[in-house]
Design a protein around this motif. Sequence first.
Motif, PDB file in Angstrom:
ATOM      1  N   TRP A  81     -13.534 -45.594 -39.463  1.00 24.86           N
ATOM      2  CA  TRP A  81     -14.669 -46.510 -39.628  1.00 24.86           C
ATOM      3  C   TRP A  81     -14.297 -47.840 -38.993  1.00 24.86           C
ATOM      4  CZ3 TRP A  81     -19.221 -44.847 -41.344  1.00 24.86           C
ATOM      5  CH2 TRP A  81     -19.255 -43.701 -42.124  1.00 24.86           C
ATOM      6  N   PHE A  82     -15.052 -48.257 -38.003  1.00 25.71           N
ATOM      7  CA  PHE A  82     -14.766 -49.480 -37.253  1.00 25.71           C
ATOM      8  C   PHE A  82     -15.635 -50.633 -37.759  1.00 25.71           C
ATOM      9  CE2 PHE A  82     -13.493 -46.021 -34.510  1.00 25.71           C
ATOM     10  CZ  PHE A  82     -12.285 -46.460 -34.004  1.00 25.71           C
ATOM     11  N   CYS A  83     -14.993 -51.798 -37.989  1.00 25.48           N
ATOM     12  CA  CYS A  83     -15.738 -52.972 -38.448  1.00 25.48           C
ATOM     13  C   CYS A  83     -14.895 -54.229 -38.216  1.00 25.48           C
ATOM     14  CB  CYS A  83     -16.098 -52.842 -39.918  1.00 25.48           C
ATOM     15  SG  CYS A  83     -14.674 -52.759 -41.016  1.00 25.48           S
ATOM     16  N   THR A  84     -15.485 -55.367 -38.532  1.00 18.88           N
ATOM     17  CA  THR A  84     -14.758 -56.635 -38.544  1.00 18.88           C
ATOM     18  C   THR A  84     -14.775 -57.139 -39.972  1.00 18.88           C
ATOM     19  OG1 THR A  84     -15.418 -57.124 -36.277  1.00 18.88           O
ATOM     20  CG2 THR A  84     -14.648 -58.977 -37.608  1.00 18.88           C
TER      21      THR A  84
ATOM     22  N   SER B 113     -10.976 -54.234 -37.586  1.00 21.27           N
ATOM     23  CA  SER B 113     -10.225 -53.299 -38.423  1.00 21.27           C
ATOM     24  C   SER B 113     -10.816 -51.906 -38.343  1.00 21.27           C
ATOM     25  CB  SER B 113     -10.282 -53.800 -39.877  1.00 21.27           C
ATOM     26  OG  SER B 113      -9.631 -52.913 -40.749  1.00 21.27           O
ATOM     27  N   VAL B 114      -9.950 -50.920 -38.511  1.00 20.90           N
ATOM     28  CA  VAL B 114     -10.406 -49.540 -38.655  1.00 20.90           C
ATOM     29  C   VAL B 114      -9.929 -49.044 -40.019  1.00 20.90           C
ATOM     30  CG1 VAL B 114      -8.374 -48.544 -37.497  1.00 20.90           C
ATOM     31  CG2 VAL B 114     -10.505 -47.241 -37.605  1.00 20.90           C
TER      32      VAL B 114
ATOM     33  N   ASN C  59     -20.838 -46.627 -37.492  1.00 18.82           N
ATOM     34  CA  ASN C  59     -19.637 -47.015 -36.732  1.00 18.82           C
ATOM     35  C   ASN C  59     -18.474 -46.102 -37.089  1.00 18.82           C
ATOM     36  OD1 ASN C  59     -20.902 -49.128 -35.439  1.00 18.82           O
ATOM     37  ND2 ASN C  59     -20.408 -50.576 -37.059  1.00 18.82           N
ATOM     38  N   TYR C  60     -18.670 -44.817 -36.868  1.00 17.73           N
ATOM     39  CA  TYR C  60     -17.734 -43.786 -37.297  1.00 17.73           C
ATOM     40  C   TYR C  60     -17.319 -42.925 -36.109  1.00 17.73           C
ATOM     41  CZ  TYR C  60     -16.062 -39.518 -39.532  1.00 17.73           C
ATOM     42  OH  TYR C  60     -15.301 -38.444 -39.905  1.00 17.73           O
ATOM     43  N   GLU C  61     -16.030 -42.617 -36.081  1.00 17.73           N
ATOM     44  CA  GLU C  61     -15.484 -41.616 -35.168  1.00 17.73           C
ATOM     45  C   GLU C  61     -14.576 -40.721 -35.992  1.00 17.73           C
ATOM     46  OE1 GLU C  61     -13.606 -43.071 -31.591  1.00 17.73           O
ATOM     47  OE2 GLU C  61     -15.099 -44.657 -31.366  1.00 17.73           O
ATOM     48  N   CYS C  62     -14.263 -39.561 -35.454  1.00 17.41           N
ATOM     49  CA  CYS C  62     -13.396 -38.631 -36.159  1.00 17.41           C
ATOM     50  C   CYS C  62     -12.286 -38.184 -35.215  1.00 17.41           C
ATOM     51  CB  CYS C  62     -14.212 -37.433 -36.637  1.00 17.41           C
ATOM     52  SG  CYS C  62     -13.309 -36.368 -37.772  1.00 17.41           S
TER      53      CYS C  62
ATOM     54  N   ASN D 136      -7.050 -54.695 -34.479  1.00 17.81           N
ATOM     55  CA  ASN D 136      -5.734 -55.232 -34.822  1.00 17.81           C
ATOM     56  C   ASN D 136      -5.300 -54.944 -36.262  1.00 17.81           C
ATOM     57  OD1 ASN D 136      -7.924 -57.129 -35.301  1.00 17.81           O
ATOM     58  ND2 ASN D 136      -6.380 -58.518 -36.078  1.00 17.81           N
ATOM     59  N   ALA D 137      -6.036 -54.099 -36.980  1.00 15.65           N
ATOM     60  CA  ALA D 137      -5.627 -53.750 -38.340  1.00 15.65           C
ATOM     61  C   ALA D 137      -6.115 -52.344 -38.676  1.00 15.65           C
ATOM     62  CB  ALA D 137      -6.194 -54.750 -39.347  1.00 15.65           C
TER      63      ALA D 137
END
Length: 141
Positions: A63-66, A73-74, A44-47, A108-109
Amino acid sequence: MNFEFKIILNQNLDQVIPLVYALNEGKVSKELLLSRFNEMKLQNYECAGVFIDNELIAVTGLWFCTRHYSGKSVELDHVYIMPEFRNKGLGKEFMSWIQNYVQEKGYNAMELNTYVQNNPSHKFYYNEGYNILGYHFLKKL
């Protein structure tokens, strides 16, 4: 200067290796960084990058997650701006662009880690509205 902010496509992630290598002061080889970025592409990664005339001058991983304490959150990772472009407002613009980008994705964070000895970054992130929640621990296995 005319900066271009954009997400770097997975097939182009190799272009971030020199900046991340500089961030780590050569402690992680370019070959190992390339191998790790190839794995990160599948997570779950973007750059995000900042460009001037197609030259990459700044980068951060996303890094995207909950998370249970903050919701969607990222986590920013390996935030790096080439030294000659620092202290010119680029960091503030980059953080604003990232915030808008992740909010549009429904997050949202935002959170990040910064090295204890990197006092200039602490002041910068305080000024950007970040709060210290704790310590980051690492145990190599």
